[in-house]
Scaffold this motif. Structure first.
Motif, PDB file in Angstrom:
ATOM      1  N   LEU A 411       0.741  -1.242   0.162  1.00 30.56           N
ATOM      2  CA  LEU A 411      -0.036  -0.041   0.004  1.00 30.56           C
ATOM      3  C   LEU A 411       0.950   1.300   0.010  1.00 30.56           C
ATOM      4  CD1 LEU A 411      -2.522  -1.175   2.589  1.00 30.56           C
ATOM      5  CD2 LEU A 411      -2.820  -1.114   0.174  1.00 30.56           C
ATOM      6  N   SER A 412       0.418   2.326  -0.857  1.00 30.02           N
ATOM      7  CA  SER A 412       1.287   3.299  -0.909  1.00 30.02           C
ATOM      8  C   SER A 412       1.276   4.207   0.256  1.00 30.02           C
ATOM      9  CB  SER A 412       0.472   4.272  -2.083  1.00 30.02           C
ATOM     10  OG  SER A 412      -0.441   4.702  -1.957  1.00 30.02           O
ATOM     11  N   THR A 413       0.215   4.037   1.228  1.00 32.25           N
ATOM     12  CA  THR A 413       0.160   4.653   2.303  1.00 32.25           C
ATOM     13  C   THR A 413       1.016   4.294   3.422  1.00 32.25           C
ATOM     14  OG1 THR A 413      -1.971   3.462   2.512  1.00 32.25           O
ATOM     15  CG2 THR A 413      -2.078   5.698   1.661  1.00 32.25           C
ATOM     16  N   LYS A 418       8.612   6.833   1.136  1.00 38.08           N
ATOM     17  CA  LYS A 418       9.313   6.098   0.177  1.00 38.08           C
ATOM     18  C   LYS A 418       8.440   6.424  -1.111  1.00 38.08           C
ATOM     19  CE  LYS A 418      10.898   1.442  -0.038  1.00 38.08           C
ATOM     20  NZ  LYS A 418      10.588   0.068   0.637  1.00 38.08           N
ATOM     21  N   HIS A 419       7.106   6.240  -1.163  1.00 38.72           N
ATOM     22  CA  HIS A 419       6.324   6.382  -2.077  1.00 38.72           C
ATOM     23  C   HIS A 419       6.452   7.839  -2.695  1.00 38.72           C
ATOM     24  CE1 HIS A 419       2.473   5.759  -4.417  1.00 38.72           C
ATOM     25  NE2 HIS A 419       3.138   4.415  -4.347  1.00 38.72           N
ATOM     26  N   ILE A 420       6.498   8.690  -1.968  1.00 39.20           N
ATOM     27  CA  ILE A 420       6.598  10.193  -2.420  1.00 39.20           C
ATOM     28  C   ILE A 420       8.013  10.658  -3.197  1.00 39.20           C
ATOM     29  CG2 ILE A 420       6.441  12.714  -1.894  1.00 39.20           C
ATOM     30  CD1 ILE A 420       4.843  11.717   0.500  1.00 39.20           C
ATOM     31  N   GLY A 421       9.043   9.816  -2.799  1.00 42.30           N
ATOM     32  CA  GLY A 421      10.432  10.126  -3.388  1.00 42.30           C
ATOM     33  C   GLY A 421      10.840  11.249  -3.191  1.00 42.30           C
ATOM     34  N   GLU A 424      14.609  14.012   1.028  1.00 38.23           N
ATOM     35  CA  GLU A 424      15.170  14.980   2.074  1.00 38.23           C
ATOM     36  C   GLU A 424      13.963  15.202   3.151  1.00 38.23           C
ATOM     37  OE1 GLU A 424      14.844  15.693  -0.998  1.00 38.23           O
ATOM     38  OE2 GLU A 424      17.029  16.292  -1.906  1.00 38.23           O
ATOM     39  N   ILE A 425      12.828  14.852   2.830  1.00 38.98           N
ATOM     40  CA  ILE A 425      11.749  14.986   3.771  1.00 38.98           C
ATOM     41  C   ILE A 425      11.942  13.790   4.792  1.00 38.98           C
ATOM     42  CG2 ILE A 425       9.303  15.009   4.343  1.00 38.98           C
ATOM     43  CD1 ILE A 425       8.843  16.043   1.652  1.00 38.98           C
ATOM     44  N   ARG A 426      12.090  13.925   6.226  1.00 46.85           N
ATOM     45  CA  ARG A 426      12.130  13.014   7.044  1.00 46.85           C
ATOM     46  C   ARG A 426      10.709  12.421   7.630  1.00 46.85           C
ATOM     47  NH1 ARG A 426      17.149  14.960  10.647  1.00 46.85           N
ATOM     48  NH2 ARG A 426      18.989  14.793   9.140  1.00 46.85           N
ATOM     49  N   HIS A 427      10.110  13.594   7.734  1.00 47.09           N
ATOM     50  CA  HIS A 427       8.710  13.198   8.246  1.00 47.09           C
ATOM     51  C   HIS A 427       7.736  14.459   7.942  1.00 47.09           C
ATOM     52  CE1 HIS A 427       5.719  13.359  11.787  1.00 47.09           C
ATOM     53  NE2 HIS A 427       5.979  12.108  11.787  1.00 47.09           N
ATOM     54  N   PHE A 428       6.369  14.223   7.842  1.00 44.32           N
ATOM     55  CA  PHE A 428       5.525  15.064   7.926  1.00 44.32           C
ATOM     56  C   PHE A 428       4.176  14.960   8.294  1.00 44.32           C
ATOM     57  CE2 PHE A 428       4.235  12.557   4.066  1.00 44.32           C
ATOM     58  CZ  PHE A 428       3.074  12.714   4.259  1.00 44.32           C
ATOM     59  N   MET A 429       3.279  15.883   8.814  1.00 36.96           N
ATOM     60  CA  MET A 429       2.115  15.754   9.390  1.00 36.96           C
ATOM     61  C   MET A 429       1.136  16.851   8.697  1.00 36.96           C
ATOM     62  SD  MET A 429       1.885  16.168  13.295  1.00 36.96           S
ATOM     63  CE  MET A 429       2.075  17.853  14.160  1.00 36.96           C
ATOM     64  N   TYR A 430       0.018  16.503   8.375  1.00 38.03           N
ATOM     65  CA  TYR A 430      -1.068  17.428   7.536  1.00 38.03           C
ATOM     66  C   TYR A 430      -2.264  17.243   8.221  1.00 38.03           C
ATOM     67  CZ  TYR A 430      -3.963  18.953   3.722  1.00 38.03           C
ATOM     68  OH  TYR A 430      -4.914  19.578   2.958  1.00 38.03           O
TER      69      TYR A 430
END
Lengths: 554, 225
Positions: A411-413, A418-421, A424-430
């Protein structure tokens, strides 16, 4: 190296927002959740004047629903059920309990013992204490140690609060020392205090205390809580909360670990659009004729799968958090179907809804809550549950839920970064503001939460160890300060970009969303903005999976 | 075959072992770490006695004080009650008396009462004398049993006796809420005997077969006094 800009947001940063009439990722026209910001409530909490601390209860939503059903009901049986379902504490049982509470008081300890106890390893060096007591100074709950032995401390807290109240006609809110914050919240007949050495702000701590208060209301209703203390100011509330301490314990742990509380949003279980639709349909087709059903909620591992509601009524995220907490903390729901009174403080603090609570099946850890205003609906709801489970099984929904829960690699989620590729992004929350839903790159897995549970009573100590690999929880810990600045009432920031030797953090709030991203330390601004653009596009693309994009009703 | 459907409610103080008792009987297991019941849990079981089948709907209630005033919701229309106390706690025995009074004043129809002293494995810590409990049970017309959910002792008997008493109660025509009917169980087809591949339709129909009152039973008129 911190730069905070209030108004001069770079032009291109506005681009996604104004790009077209396109909605921000995750937004839809109709929300199942009531998106009131918890920070707005905090503001009103803080502006309350002294005499308003006595909680007045608004009109009851539950009786509103009951009378609506009655108006359209031809069934005379329903009319008989009109009597309100709140607990009628009989005078007899009250006096019995009062005599018992006296017993406990007689066992009370010497002040000398008290002083020693405050220095005991059970209590010193904890990152955050929470105490709950009655306005009469009787201990109700302590996060660590034995509240029975804290009568002296509770007396001091009570004295502090009442001196400020009576002599200065004011409210005691915070006491700050060099390394420690003490936050006070007086709510109706209760005083709640947090003493913290964490990096949480006063606002965040007050919100946590409000949650703890709501947890108590959810067990007793505000009506009952007020009535008890009106009748007997000296009442020992622990009698009524027996067995519920662990709910507060678990809630406090959750609030520290789960960004859902920080953002006032609900996390959804990522599911293929079709699967979620099937689940929702299974519920609506089965339940549309059950007239007293107010909410049907399916959750798994602190994530929302679907929520079907009675027209006109929505749920507040904080009520859903309390439900998450109840389900996660109560093993007993796993053994059998349960029928239990549940009060949702934001929905209606004055009365109980009746909840049919059950897990869908032995091989699927999704839990279905059917909440109704009709106290005799168990049999109907029990049958409905079995029909729903059967329909879900036939539509292969159980497999989909299990895949998501087990974080199937395909699952992409599961591993969004890894999926976004964007390495440099280590972590995010939205957080999508209009629907009060959130998505983060590394959701806390179930077993890790379990782990906190086990070590919690002993744990909570301040540790000074170097963290080698950050987890979701550590990132969230870092976001706290940013979150606080963004929600600061006096000078709210719209965009914060901060580089340090450890990392670069960007937080950005618009009318539609809040976004927090951790990058590698040497990230340039332009670069970060491009990365955020791509990130937002990805979220938009996946929004049907990671958010609930409609607001089904019965 | 005569079938009766009855509702039984399990009452008693917090921590006396109500859930352990029920789970031991229905689930055939024992766990040292039973988490407190919230509200009430619902179980069903079938007991065969004297050519009849008793279908029990078991309501295992929470013993915590805050659910006390919710109890009427759970014991309403109950045909039997298990009043459970802990033989090592006099307080839990006294609480039983309160429950009995409440049942007597709130449940209009005849009920099968059983007083159950649980934790009989803790004989050395006994606080409630056997005689006292027996005598009290006799005064309210209840059976008295001592059980141990830990060692699985006496529980089978409690449920069996309750079932027998329910059967007698149903033939005495005194109770209208007790459903009783004849069922021709032999004729119920079972899905497992066929060699055909299971289809979706077969799955759907399965639950319906098991509700013999609708599919096969000849429901008698509810008895009324």
């Amino acid at each position: 190296m911190a730069s905070t800009s209030n108004d001069n947001v770079p032009q291109h940063m506005n681009a996604p927002e104004n790009a077209s009439d396109e909605l921000e990722p995750g937004a839809c026209h109709d929300s199942i959740l009531n998106p009131t910001d918890s920070f707005e409530e905090f503001a009103s909490e803080m502006s309350s004047s002294l005499r308003e601390t006595c909680l007045t209860t608004k009109s009851s939503t539950i009786s509103e629903i009951q009378s609506e059903i009655l108006e359209t009901a031809e069934d005379p049986k329903l009319k008989a059920a009109k009597s309100s379902d709140d607990l009628q504490t009989k005078d007899g049982s009250m006096s019995a309990s009062a005599s018992n509470s006296n017993l406990i008081e007689e066992n009370g300890d010497d002040t000398d013992d008290d002083k020693d106890y405050l220095q005991s390893p059970e209590l010193v060096n904890k990152e955050k204490h929470v105490f709950i007591l009655s306005t009469a100074g009787k201990p109700i709950y302590s996060r660590y140690g034995n509240e029975d032995k804290l009568a002296g401390l509770c007396g001091v807290i009570q004295a502090l609060v009442s001196v400020i109240e009576e002599q200065n006609q004011d409210i005691l809110r915070f006491i700050n020392t060099k390394d420690c914050k003490a936050v006070f919240l007086v709510k109706g007949p209760l005083i709640l205090v947090a003493v913290s050495k964490s990096n949480e702000s006063e606002t965040q701590l007050v919100l946590q205390l409000t949650y703890a208060f709501n947890q108590i209301v959810s067990l007793l209703t505000l009506t009952q809580l007020n009535r008890i203390f009106e009748q007997r100011r000296n009442y020992d509330l622990r009698r009524l909360l027996a067995g519920a301490e662990r709910l507060i314990d678990h809630l406090l742990v959750f609030m520290e670990k789960d960004p859902a509380f920080l953002l006032g949003a609900v996390r959804c279980l990522p599911l293929p659009e079709k699967a979620r639709e099937n689940i929702t349909n299974a519920i609506t087709t089965t339940c549309h004729k059950i007239r007293d059903l107010v909410f049907a909620i399916m959750i798994a591992g602190n994530q929302l799968i679907t929520l079907v509601r009675m027209k006109k009524y929505t749920l507040h995220p904080s009520d859903i958090h309390l439900l998450f907490n109840l389900i996660r903390s109560s093993e007993s729901f796993k053994t059998a179907e349960s029928w239990t009174p549940i009060c949702l403080p934001k929905f209606d603090a004055t009365g109980f809804l009746h909840g049919h609570v059950s897990y869908i099946s032995e091989d699927c850890q999704a839990c279905l809550l059917l909440l109704t205003v009709q106290r005799d609906a168990f049999t109907t709801l029990s049958q409905a549950k079995h029909t729903i489970a059967e329909k879900m099984r036939r539509a292969n929904c159980l497999v989909a839920i299990n895949n998501a829960l087990n974080r199937n690699e395909e699952l992409s989620t599961t591993k969004p970064l890894k999926h976004i590729g964007i390495p440099e992004i280590r972590h995010f929350m939205y957080k999508c503001k209009s629907t009060a839903q959130l998505f983060s790159s590394d959701p806390i897995s179930l077993d890790r939460l379990q782990d906190y549970r086990l070590r919690h009573k002993e744990g909570g100590d301040i540790v000074d160890k170097k963290i080698t690999k950050l987890s979701d929880i550590d990132y969230v810990r870092n976001y706290r300060k940013f979150c606080n600045q963004i929600h600061c009432v006096a000078t709210p920031a719209k965009l914060i970009f901060r580089s340090s030797s450890q990392d670069t953090i960007l937080s950005w709030v618009t009318n539609g969303f809040e976004l927090y991203v951790t990058f590698d330390p040497l990230m340039e601004k332009d670069h970060a903005i491009k990365a955020v653009d791509r990130l937002l596009r990805w979220i938009k693309k996946e929004e049907e999976r990671i958010f609930i994009m409609n607001a089904p009703t019965f | 075959m005569k079938v009766i459907e009855a509702k039984i409610v399990v009452l008693g103080s917090q921590g006396v072992g109500k859930t352990s008792l029920v789970v031991r009987y229905i689930g055939k297991m024992f766990s040292k770490h039973v988490s407190p019941t919230i509200g009430a849990s619902f179980f069903t079981c079938n007991i065969s006695v004297e050519n009849a089948r008793v279908k029990l709907q078991v309501w295992d209630t929470a013993g915590q004080e805050r659910f006390r005033s919710m109890a009427p919701m759970y014991y309403r229309n109950a045909n039997a009650a298990l009043l459970v106390f802990d033989i090592t706690s006099m307080q839990s025995f006294t609480a039983i008396k309160g429950w009995v009074k409440e049942l007597q004043s709130n449940v209009p129809e005849a009920m099968v009462l059983s007083v159950v002293g649980n934790k009989s494995d803790l004989e050395s810590l006994r606080a409630v004398p056997y005689n006292e409990a027996t005598q009290y049970a006799a005064t309210i017309g209840a059976a008295y049993c001592e059980t141990s959910a830990l060692h699985d002792q006496g529980i089978e008997k409690v449920f069996k006796n309750t079932a027998i008493s329910l059967l007698q109660l149903s033939s005495s025509n005194l109770v209208s809420s007790l459903r009783s009917y004849d069922s021709t169980e032999e004729k119920i087809p079972t899905a497992s005997t066929t060699n055909d591949r299971a289809t979706h339709t077969a799955k759907v129909e399965l639950p319906a077969w098991s509700i013999d009152s609708i599919a096969h039973g000849e429901p008698q008129k509810n008895m009324c006094c």
